[in-house]
Write an enzyme that holds these catalytic residues in place. Structure first.
Site, PDB file in Angstrom:
ATOM      1  N   GLU A   1       0.866  -1.172   0.000  1.00 49.31           N
ATOM      2  CA  GLU A   1       0.000   0.000   0.000  1.00 49.31           C
ATOM      3  C   GLU A   1       0.906   1.226   0.000  1.00 49.31           C
ATOM      4  O   GLU A   1       1.799   1.338   0.838  1.00 49.31           O
ATOM      5  CB  GLU A   1      -0.897   0.036   1.237  1.00 49.31           C
ATOM      6  CG  GLU A   1      -1.932  -1.067   1.294  1.00 49.31           C
ATOM      7  CD  GLU A   1      -2.752  -1.019   2.576  1.00 49.31           C
ATOM      8  OE1 GLU A   1      -2.529  -0.100   3.398  1.00 49.31           O
ATOM      9  OE2 GLU A   1      -3.589  -1.909   2.776  1.00 49.31           O
TER      10      GLU A   1
ATOM     11  N   ASP B   1      -5.723   8.710  10.099  1.00 49.95           N
ATOM     12  CA  ASP B   1      -4.346   8.330  10.391  1.00 49.95           C
ATOM     13  C   ASP B   1      -3.884   8.867  11.736  1.00 49.95           C
ATOM     14  O   ASP B   1      -4.172  10.010  12.102  1.00 49.95           O
ATOM     15  CB  ASP B   1      -3.411   8.847   9.300  1.00 49.95           C
ATOM     16  CG  ASP B   1      -3.681   8.199   7.959  1.00 49.95           C
ATOM     17  OD1 ASP B   1      -3.939   6.980   7.966  1.00 49.95           O
ATOM     18  OD2 ASP B   1      -3.664   8.890   6.936  1.00 49.95           O
TER      19      ASP B   1
END
Length: 277
Positions: free
Chosen positions: A50, A61
């Site tokens: 990824e 995040d």
């Protein structure tokens, strides 16, 4: 539609083990070093990659990946240069699946149709766009599928059996199960709870299920690998990058090996889990 993602998961499942899915940020700590890291990941044991698309407001995040994105943006990384990274990686590796992960805004600004064409031409296999729910599939998901790109969807601990069919409807490649209720890297998952969630999701879909968020060590990876088709590690890898930098935040001779050493350990953990099962 068959992609490198499908082929890789078919191969790892046939081997009787989970796949190791590694997340790194494009352009972190700089474009050239990011390419060296990317190129070294498969040899270290990464089955799927990824590649993060840096963004100024990454709401899902945790601190480690936020900092990685800011380092990349400070170094001048853009969506255009991220696709350049993919092209350079593909010049030497035509087998490893590569998925772009990030947020919709940079893609929208780039132009959806142009982005999908350029991503496909560069060698991207799929996308994870965390801020587009299934109700917005016409924005990007359906055009991506039409362009031959997988669209990986996230399921979370709050995705119940009523919501799950909508989440899975246009998902392809694999299902990404978020193991904790929180942002990336924020806590250690309860492995028994995760195993139960994976079993529940697999009752609804034939797609592989990969588990991420909070997986930091080889021991964590081994525990997840006992129940999941894939183990996703991101924050620990970008933390390894950060820990290798000099006082001015620049790459050192240790930066690439800091990542690959950890990937090798994680890969050994993943493989040992199924070998012992």
């Amino acid at each position: 539609m068959s992609t490198r993602i499908d082929a890789r998961f078919a191969a790892t499942i046939a081997e009787g083990r989970a796949a190791l899915v590694t997340f790194v940020m494009a352009g972190d700590p700089d474009h050239g070093t990011a390419l060296k890291i990317l190129q070294a990941l498969p040899g270290a044991g990464a089955d799927v990659i990824e590649l993060g698309m840096p963004f100024t407001d990454p709401m899902a995040d945790g601190p480690a990946i936020q900092a990685a994105g800011l380092r990349a943006l400070k170094g001048g990384e853009t969506l255009t240069s991220t696709l350049d990274l993919v092209r350079a990686f593909r010049a030497g590796d035509d087998a490893t699946p590569l998925i772009l992960m990030g947020y919709y805004n940079p893609i929208y600004v780039y132009g959806v149709e142009r982005f999908l064409a350029d991503a496909k031409a560069a060698g991207v296999d799929g996308m994870i766009v965390v801020d587009l729910p299934p109700e917005e599939d016409e924005e990007l998901c359906l055009p991506a599928l039409a362009a031959g790109l997988a669209f990986v969807r996230l399921a979370t601990p709050t995705t119940d059996d009523v919501r799950l069919p909508a989440v899975l409807r246009n998902t392809s490649g694999f299902v990404y199960y978020v193991s904790i209720a929180g942002v990336t890297g924020s806590a250690t998952p309860d492995f028994d709870v995760v195993a139960g969630a994976v079993r529940r999701i697999k009752r609804h879909t034939p797609l592989p299920v990969a588990v991420g968020f909070g997986v930091k060590t080889a021991e964590h990876a081994a525990a997840i690998a006992k129940s999941a088709d894939g183990v996703v590690v991101g924050s620990a890898l970008v933390d390894a990058v950060r820990g290798s930098l000099d006082a001015d935040g620049r790459a050192t001779e240790k930066t690439v090996s800091a990542v690959t050493d950890l990937v090798s350990a994680l890969a050994a953990g993943v493989r040992s889990a199924r070998a012992a099962a």
